[in-house]
Design a protein around this motif. Structure first.
Motif, PDB file in Angstrom:
ATOM      1  N   SER A 176     -17.557  -6.763 -12.186  1.00  0.00           N
ATOM      2  CA  SER A 176     -18.489  -6.506 -13.293  1.00  0.00           C
ATOM      3  C   SER A 176     -19.942  -6.685 -12.882  1.00  0.00           C
ATOM      4  O   SER A 176     -20.845  -6.168 -13.550  1.00  0.00           O
ATOM      5  N   LEU A 178     -21.320  -5.330 -10.473  1.00  0.00           N
ATOM      6  CA  LEU A 178     -21.809  -4.020 -10.040  1.00  0.00           C
ATOM      7  C   LEU A 178     -22.348  -3.195 -11.200  1.00  0.00           C
ATOM      8  O   LEU A 178     -23.047  -2.196 -10.975  1.00  0.00           O
ATOM      9  N   GLU A 179     -22.050  -3.602 -12.434  1.00  0.00           N
ATOM     10  CA  GLU A 179     -22.586  -2.883 -13.591  1.00  0.00           C
ATOM     11  C   GLU A 179     -24.098  -3.043 -13.710  1.00  0.00           C
ATOM     12  O   GLU A 179     -24.756  -2.260 -14.409  1.00  0.00           O
ATOM     13  N   GLN A 180     -24.656  -4.043 -13.021  1.00  0.00           N
ATOM     14  CA  GLN A 180     -26.102  -4.260 -13.047  1.00  0.00           C
ATOM     15  C   GLN A 180     -26.841  -3.353 -12.075  1.00  0.00           C
ATOM     16  O   GLN A 180     -28.075  -3.327 -12.075  1.00  0.00           O
ATOM     17  N   SER A 183     -28.703   3.215 -11.637  1.00  0.00           N
ATOM     18  CA  SER A 183     -27.935   4.455 -11.582  1.00  0.00           C
ATOM     19  C   SER A 183     -28.175   5.171 -10.267  1.00  0.00           C
ATOM     20  O   SER A 183     -29.162   4.914  -9.570  1.00  0.00           O
ATOM     21  N   HIS A 243     -13.643   1.140  -1.831  1.00  0.00           N
ATOM     22  CA  HIS A 243     -13.820   1.105  -3.286  1.00  0.00           C
ATOM     23  C   HIS A 243     -12.514   1.448  -4.003  1.00  0.00           C
ATOM     24  O   HIS A 243     -12.185   0.843  -5.038  1.00  0.00           O
ATOM     25  N   ALA A 250     -18.657  -1.623  -3.854  1.00  0.00           N
ATOM     26  CA  ALA A 250     -19.438  -0.617  -4.576  1.00  0.00           C
ATOM     27  C   ALA A 250     -18.966   0.795  -4.242  1.00  0.00           C
ATOM     28  O   ALA A 250     -18.378   1.038  -3.177  1.00  0.00           O
ATOM     29  N   ASP A 251     -19.232   1.717  -5.168  1.00  0.00           N
ATOM     30  CA  ASP A 251     -18.856   3.109  -4.944  1.00  0.00           C
ATOM     31  C   ASP A 251     -19.686   3.700  -3.806  1.00  0.00           C
ATOM     32  O   ASP A 251     -20.811   3.235  -3.535  1.00  0.00           O
ATOM     33  N   SER A 254     -23.520   4.764  -4.366  1.00  0.00           N
ATOM     34  CA  SER A 254     -24.452   3.631  -4.423  1.00  0.00           C
ATOM     35  C   SER A 254     -24.684   3.039  -3.042  1.00  0.00           C
ATOM     36  O   SER A 254     -25.799   2.639  -2.713  1.00  0.00           O
TER      37      SER A 254
END
Length: 335
Positions: A176, A178-180, A183, A243, A250-251, A254
């Motif tokens: 979670s 990584l949601e920070q 974009s 990933h 991370a994807d 990114s």
């Protein structure tokens, strides 16, 4: 009277390339990224860049004249200025001037002139300076100012970088975090989503600006596509597999757009002196750098692994050149 056959040493056909032309060509390719860093950091980016370039040029002139005692002046070929610019692109915008000068001295004095100057150095001089500073001054080298502070310098507000968030997600096992992350579009253009997000080094701001410089160098045939594409492709595939195996990593998009990956793949790994000579060797070299970068980022002590990966593979360049030799003219190929 019969015409005389004049025999001279090769090369007999010249492409018009020169050291000076290529060095200044690379600097032109770095202009978009420089403009973005000046827009993002303002005074800090200007101070760091001017100090680094001026110090590198001065140290090359002083070492050449007073230590090596050579009559020829090499500072006009652009190599020292390019080293200073690349070193600046690997530094945070609030780094004290005296640390920048030390980095320039190490880059030129140890990384370049110790081995005899341009063409003799086994490692990229800017990377030598950057790694030395990272190991010697870890606190100052990992304090990242947030973008948008045009008038501040040493008192700039700092924040966590995307790479730091990626490392935090891995160490904590919490995807979670990584949601920070900003974009993908924000990372591509160079405009952070959050005012609290540390932007990183000067050359890590905008992937789009670096890609624009890449397109320019390909157009001018300053470099070939083999090293950058093999690095970026390897990172994308390897990071994508990790990933998929565990979302705590991370994807791949990114990963490509964060840190010094683009800067290293396009402008530092392609250094003429420290990279392989053949296309096959370049691809081997690039794949190894991409693999090592992902390994160091995910499992190493430092969030960034690009500089160390290039530095390691610089040492293997002579070995790659030995086993990836081009075919000789007139050589009989065995069937």
């Amino acid at each position: 009277m019969a015409n005389k056959l004049i025999v001279s040493l090769s090369p007999h056909v010249h492409s018009g390339d020169s050291i000076q032309k290529n060095m200044y060509g690379v600097m032109i390719a770095l202009v978009p990224a420089l403009l973005v860093s000046l827009f993002a950091f303002g005074l800090g980016a200007l101070v760091v860049t001017l100090t680094s370039v001026a110090a590198c040029v001065f140290f090359e002139w002083a070492i050449t004249k007073f230590i090596l005692k050579r009559e020829a002046c090499t500072i006009c070929d652009g190599s020292a200025a390019l080293t200073g610019l690349l070193l600046a692109f690997n530094l945070p915008s609030n780094l004290p001037i005296w640390i920048i000068i030390i980095g320039a001295l190490v880059a030129i004095g140890i990384g370049k002139m110790t081995f005899g100057g341009l063409g003799c150095n086994p490692f990229n001089p800017a990377l030598v300076g950057r790694i030395f500073l990272l190991i010697s001054f870890p606190v100052q080298m990992t304090s990242w100012p947030t973008a948008g502070q045009w008038t501040s310098y040493l008192d700039a507000q700092t924040g966590a970088t995307p790479l730091a968030l990626m490392k935090q997600a891995i160490t904590s096992g919490d995807a979670s975090v990584l949601e920070q992350l900003p974009s993908a579009m924000s990372l591509l253009i160079g405009i952070p989503d959050s005012s609290q997000m540390g932007a990183g080094c000067l050359g890590e701001i905008s992937a789009a600006a670096l890609l624009l410089g890449f397109a320019y160098m390909l157009w001018k045939k300053i470099i070939s596509w083999h090293i950058p594409v093999s690095i970026l492709g390897t990172v994308f595939v390897f990071a994508g597999l990790m990933h998929l195996a565990n979302p705590v990593y991370a994807d791949p998009i990114s990963v490509l757009f964060t840190g010094g990956l683009m800067l290293g793949a396009i402008f530092m790994a392609t250094d003429y002196v420290t990279s392989p000579m053949t296309h096959k060797g370049m691809i081997i070299y690039g794949v190894a750098i991409g693999f090592l970068t992902v390994v160091i980022r995910n499992f190493g002590a430092y969030p960034e692994g690009m500089s160390f990966a290039i530095f390691i593979m610089n040492a293997f360049t002579p070995l790659i050149n030995t086993y990836c030799k081009p075919k000789r003219f007139g050589e009989v190929v065995k069937k």
